[in-house]
Design an enzyme around this catalytic site. Structure first.
Site, PDB file in Angstrom:
ATOM      1  CE1 TYR A 115      -4.910  -2.118   4.892  1.00  0.00           C
ATOM      2  CE2 TYR A 115      -4.042   0.101   4.594  1.00  0.00           C
ATOM      3  CZ  TYR A 115      -4.482  -1.094   4.058  1.00  0.00           C
ATOM      4  OH  TYR A 115      -4.476  -1.278   2.687  1.00  0.00           O
ATOM      5  CB  SER A 123      -0.876  -0.006   1.259  1.00  0.00           C
ATOM      6  OG  SER A 123      -1.493   1.242   1.478  1.00  0.00           O
TER       7      SER A 123
END
Length: 272
Positions: free
Chosen positions: A159, A145
């Site tokens: 996350y 990401s």
């Protein structure tokens, strides 16, 4: 791997979003597809949609957090197509409970890490060892990401830290596998998916995978997309550079305390 024609590509979390879009890209290039996901009904829908486009596809239910499921997925791929050549570790979850790292329930870290980190590791170990034994050109692509490089989503330390871990593990993986296995870190930014539902304005999924696929075929380690990310990345690098220039500037022979250099020297001495 400059072509996926005839290759068998296994995609976790491949029934929807980025994973499904990648499936179409690989299918366009002539790959045979194995789609995996926790929701078998969605997997079956994805397989039917891919077959309607003229691609060879099969699907299996798989919870990547369970190593046994990943081993069963590998067995399914080999029994269905006789081989597997590419693993796209795409399965991942977002953080549902957000808040300060000072107070966030550690159970949220367990849930996110179980899929985003351990799920990826299960795929790497199960498929990676088989790729090595198979001895033919292969690839492992891990979906990280923009959060692998900087905190992009406030209040999401579980996350963000999981995606930082994906970066570190993927870098180490690239050093650990034989040269015939390509390794890439795919780093989506704000892309339309189930994770971003309710937040309009994200990059269209098919537009995103169109940007990334040529990078995978060219063998690049970092597969990037969102240009503005460099603003945040440069901010971190500039701060590091300023700290080193001020408190630990370069000097002749400064590799004396470099760990990699020291290990290389020790190994060279051991071989004498």
């Amino acid at each position: 791997m400059d072509s996926f024609d005839g290759k068998v590509v296994v995609i976790t979390g491949g029934a929807t979003g980025i994973g499904f879009s990648f499936a179409k890209r690989f299918g366009e290039d002539g790959a045979r597809l194995v789609i995996a996901g926790r929701r078998k009904d969605r997997v079956d829908e994805a397989v039917a949609a891919l077959e309607a486009l003229g691609y060879q596809a099969a699907g299996a239910a798989c919870d990547v957090a369970k190593r046994g499921d990943v081993e069963a997925l590998a067995d399914f791929a080999w029994s269905t197509f006789g081989q597997a050549d590419v693993l796209l570790n795409n399965a991942g979850v977002s953080q549902t409970a957000r808040g300060s790292i000072l107070t966030l329930d550690l159970g949220e870290y367990d849930r996110v890490y179980g899929i985003n980190i351990y799920g990826m590791l299960h795929g790497i170990q199960v498929f990676g060892t088989r790729f090595v034994e198979q001895g033919t050109p292969a690839a492992i692509y891990n979906v990280g990401s923009e959060n692998s490089f900087f905190p992009a989503v406030p209040g999401s330390s579980a996350y963000i830290s999981s995606k930082h871990a994906v970066l570190a593990i993927t870098e180490q993986l690239a050093e650990d596998v034989p040269d015939f296995i390509d390794v890439s870190l795919i780093t989506p930014g704000w892309v339309a998916s189930e994770m971003t539902d309710g937040f309009p304005g994200a990059m269209e999924t098919d537009r995103y995978t169109a940007i990334v696929m040529p990078q995978l075929k060219a063998g690049h380690f970092f597969a990037v997309s969102h240009a503005y990310n460099m603003v945040h990345i440069d901010k971190r690098h500039d701060a590091l550079r300023a700290a080193f220039d001020t408190y630990a500037p370069r000097y002749d022979g400064d590799d004396e305390f470099d760990v990699r250099t020291a290990i290389a020297r020790a190994m060279a001495r051991a071989k004498r």
